[in-house]
Write a protein that holds these residues in place. Sequence first.
Motif, PDB file in Angstrom:
ATOM      1  N   LEU A 298      43.540 -92.448   9.135  1.00  0.00           N
ATOM      2  CA  LEU A 298      42.391 -92.962   8.405  1.00  0.00           C
ATOM      3  C   LEU A 298      42.819 -93.340   6.991  1.00  0.00           C
ATOM      4  N   ASN A 299      42.291 -94.447   6.518  1.00  0.00           N
ATOM      5  CA  ASN A 299      42.620 -94.906   5.177  1.00  0.00           C
ATOM      6  C   ASN A 299      41.974 -93.971   4.158  1.00  0.00           C
ATOM      7  N   PRO A 300      42.760 -93.297   3.317  1.00  0.00           N
ATOM      8  CA  PRO A 300      42.153 -92.359   2.352  1.00  0.00           C
ATOM      9  C   PRO A 300      41.239 -93.040   1.347  1.00  0.00           C
ATOM     10  N   GLU A 301      41.401 -94.364   1.127  1.00  0.00           N
ATOM     11  CA  GLU A 301      40.539 -95.061   0.172  1.00  0.00           C
ATOM     12  C   GLU A 301      39.115 -95.192   0.676  1.00  0.00           C
ATOM     13  N   THR A 302      38.912 -95.158   1.974  1.00  0.00           N
ATOM     14  CA  THR A 302      37.573 -95.305   2.550  1.00  0.00           C
ATOM     15  C   THR A 302      36.968 -93.974   2.948  1.00  0.00           C
ATOM     16  N   LEU A 303      37.698 -92.879   2.790  1.00  0.00           N
ATOM     17  CA  LEU A 303      37.157 -91.570   3.140  1.00  0.00           C
ATOM     18  C   LEU A 303      36.327 -91.033   1.978  1.00  0.00           C
ATOM     19  N   PRO A 304      35.072 -90.714   2.193  1.00  0.00           N
ATOM     20  CA  PRO A 304      34.260 -90.160   1.101  1.00  0.00           C
ATOM     21  C   PRO A 304      34.654 -88.725   0.794  1.00  0.00           C
ATOM     22  N   ARG A 305      34.672 -88.389  -0.484  1.00  0.00           N
ATOM     23  CA  ARG A 305      35.012 -87.034  -0.921  1.00  0.00           C
ATOM     24  C   ARG A 305      33.769 -86.406  -1.534  1.00  0.00           C
ATOM     25  N   VAL A 306      33.146 -85.526  -0.776  1.00  0.00           N
ATOM     26  CA  VAL A 306      31.914 -84.873  -1.196  1.00  0.00           C
ATOM     27  C   VAL A 306      32.104 -83.370  -1.064  1.00  0.00           C
ATOM     28  N   LEU A 307      31.720 -82.631  -2.083  1.00  0.00           N
ATOM     29  CA  LEU A 307      31.835 -81.175  -2.095  1.00  0.00           C
ATOM     30  C   LEU A 307      30.460 -80.553  -2.253  1.00  0.00           C
ATOM     31  N   VAL A 308      30.293 -79.378  -1.659  1.00  0.00           N
ATOM     32  CA  VAL A 308      29.072 -78.596  -1.801  1.00  0.00           C
ATOM     33  C   VAL A 308      29.333 -77.538  -2.871  1.00  0.00           C
ATOM     34  N   ASN A 309      28.561 -77.567  -3.919  1.00  0.00           N
ATOM     35  CA  ASN A 309      28.758 -76.678  -5.059  1.00  0.00           C
ATOM     36  C   ASN A 309      28.083 -75.331  -4.771  1.00  0.00           C
ATOM     37  N   GLU A 310      28.726 -74.521  -3.969  1.00  0.00           N
ATOM     38  CA  GLU A 310      28.157 -73.223  -3.622  1.00  0.00           C
ATOM     39  C   GLU A 310      28.139 -72.255  -4.795  1.00  0.00           C
ATOM     40  N   PRO A 311      29.156 -72.223  -5.700  1.00  0.00           N
ATOM     41  CA  PRO A 311      29.044 -71.335  -6.866  1.00  0.00           C
ATOM     42  C   PRO A 311      27.831 -71.622  -7.728  1.00  0.00           C
ATOM     43  N   TYR A 312      27.493 -72.881  -7.887  1.00  0.00           N
ATOM     44  CA  TYR A 312      26.300 -73.212  -8.658  1.00  0.00           C
ATOM     45  C   TYR A 312      25.039 -72.735  -7.947  1.00  0.00           C
ATOM     46  N   TYR A 313      25.035 -72.848  -6.614  1.00  0.00           N
ATOM     47  CA  TYR A 313      23.878 -72.355  -5.854  1.00  0.00           C
ATOM     48  C   TYR A 313      23.728 -70.844  -6.011  1.00  0.00           C
ATOM     49  N   ALA A 314      24.854 -70.115  -5.938  1.00  0.00           N
ATOM     50  CA  ALA A 314      24.782 -68.656  -6.093  1.00  0.00           C
ATOM     51  C   ALA A 314      24.331 -68.273  -7.495  1.00  0.00           C
ATOM     52  N   GLN A 315      24.717 -69.047  -8.486  1.00  0.00           N
ATOM     53  CA  GLN A 315      24.358 -68.741  -9.858  1.00  0.00           C
ATOM     54  C   GLN A 315      22.875 -69.000 -10.114  1.00  0.00           C
ATOM     55  N   VAL A 316      22.364 -70.104  -9.613  1.00  0.00           N
ATOM     56  CA  VAL A 316      20.993 -70.497  -9.929  1.00  0.00           C
ATOM     57  C   VAL A 316      19.985 -69.776  -9.046  1.00  0.00           C
TER      58      VAL A 316
END
Length: 497
Positions: A298-316
């Motif tokens: 897969l072409n890395p330029e077309t792969l979306p990079r999305v992260l789930v901010n779980e530390p922020y969820y635990a904090q808030v």
Amino acid sequence: MVLAPKLHLRQTQSLVMTPQLLQSIKLLQMTHLELEHFLDAEIERNPLLERGEDNAEERAETWQNDPEPRENTAESISDRLDSSLENLFPDDPGTQERISSDLSAQWKSAGGNGLQGGSGTAFDLESTTAAIPTLRDHVNGQIALAFTDPAQLLIAHELADGLDEAGYLSLDTGELAQRVGAAREAINTVLSSCQTFDPPGIFARDLAECLALQLIAQDRYDPAMKAMVENLELLAKRDFRTLGRLCGVDAEDLADMLSEIRALDPKPGMAFSGGTADPVVPDIVVRAASDGSWAVELNPETLPRVLVNEPYYAQVSSQAREGERQFLSECLQSANWLARSLDQRAKTILKVASEIVRQQDAFLVHGVSHLRPLNLRTVAEAIGMHESTVSRVTVNKYMMTPRGTFELRYFFTSALGSASGGDAHSSESVRDRIRALIDAEKPSAVLSDDTLVDMLREEGIDIARRTVAKYREALNIPSSVQRRREKKMLAAAGTRA
């Protein structure tokens, strides 16, 4: 007959289209640009989603090590920074001179000459581009120089408003005369002046007038050329005998005139259409592996990079109220589902592309002549997926191969039977073979559709005459009669030369 209520237990299976399933289906058929826009909207709506960057892991470790929020109050700032005027501007003259020299050195290092940025790097003038002038801007500049009379300026601007993107005048001069309250002769006078503008051929009302204006600009609009421009339908039919008789020229002169006509621009305004063609970014990259197989990635330029901010969820969430905690839980569930959907999308695309490469191995090695007939069902059964899933994957997805970049749909072609009872032939490979046969024909032996059918059947391709004609027309190849006329004329012109 007695009617009485009864209870029955029944176990059934059904497919329910949940919102998550609809989202997965939608993601599967999106292009990478559409996916980027979709993710931007999701990140804006969901506070737990963020773009995956190189320093995302470092930020996550920082959140885990320092969960307490930093208070940027006025007191904390004043504790860290002593902002008294006495400390900033002491009374000691030597200290003031030293500060002035330090500031001067910092100004020089910061690029105070205006040609450098704050980091000291030189300003790149080539990185800035001017706006591409439109056809309207180009014409208005010439109108301002060509006319001084206010009435003529009004008519000229009205004519410029009637230009289409190809540079042709799409409005009626009679209606324009009634609308602006001018005589038709005045409209034609202004139009004649506008037809001398650059590029030659604009403000023409049809193709013949466009070509005539360009020939006039080149001082080549003689009676013979005029006769040819007035009989473009004969040129389209390749009736060179009649066309030569009307123009009063022999085959050699007719061939030279045809060369001049082909050098003209039938759409002069398209040079100002604006914008640049974006290159196709492949979703899959196929390379030759060291062991003789094919590496599908897969072409890395077309792969979306999305992260789930779980530390922020635990904090808030630990400090949130009941309603806010429910909102955060829904955001976390949506973010996790989106991350899983994106991962499943990448795996599905890779699985379908790998099977296509396996099926079309001969094409990658030998070219289009060895392209195999392939349909969606064959790929779906091989990878254990539904046919509709494969169809969604192959829409607007591109694969870069050693043979070039192709849409995934290109590898799915219909099958033509074999005359000898062997393997079927791909329709795309048959088109390529028809083109090759016609390109290799001699002027004295132009191949008709029936001859092409016989030659293809000798090569083991069972094809009908109407199919050959359909493929030939799709390739923009004229009929054998038209090709024979053109080749004879070119051969006669070459002999006399």
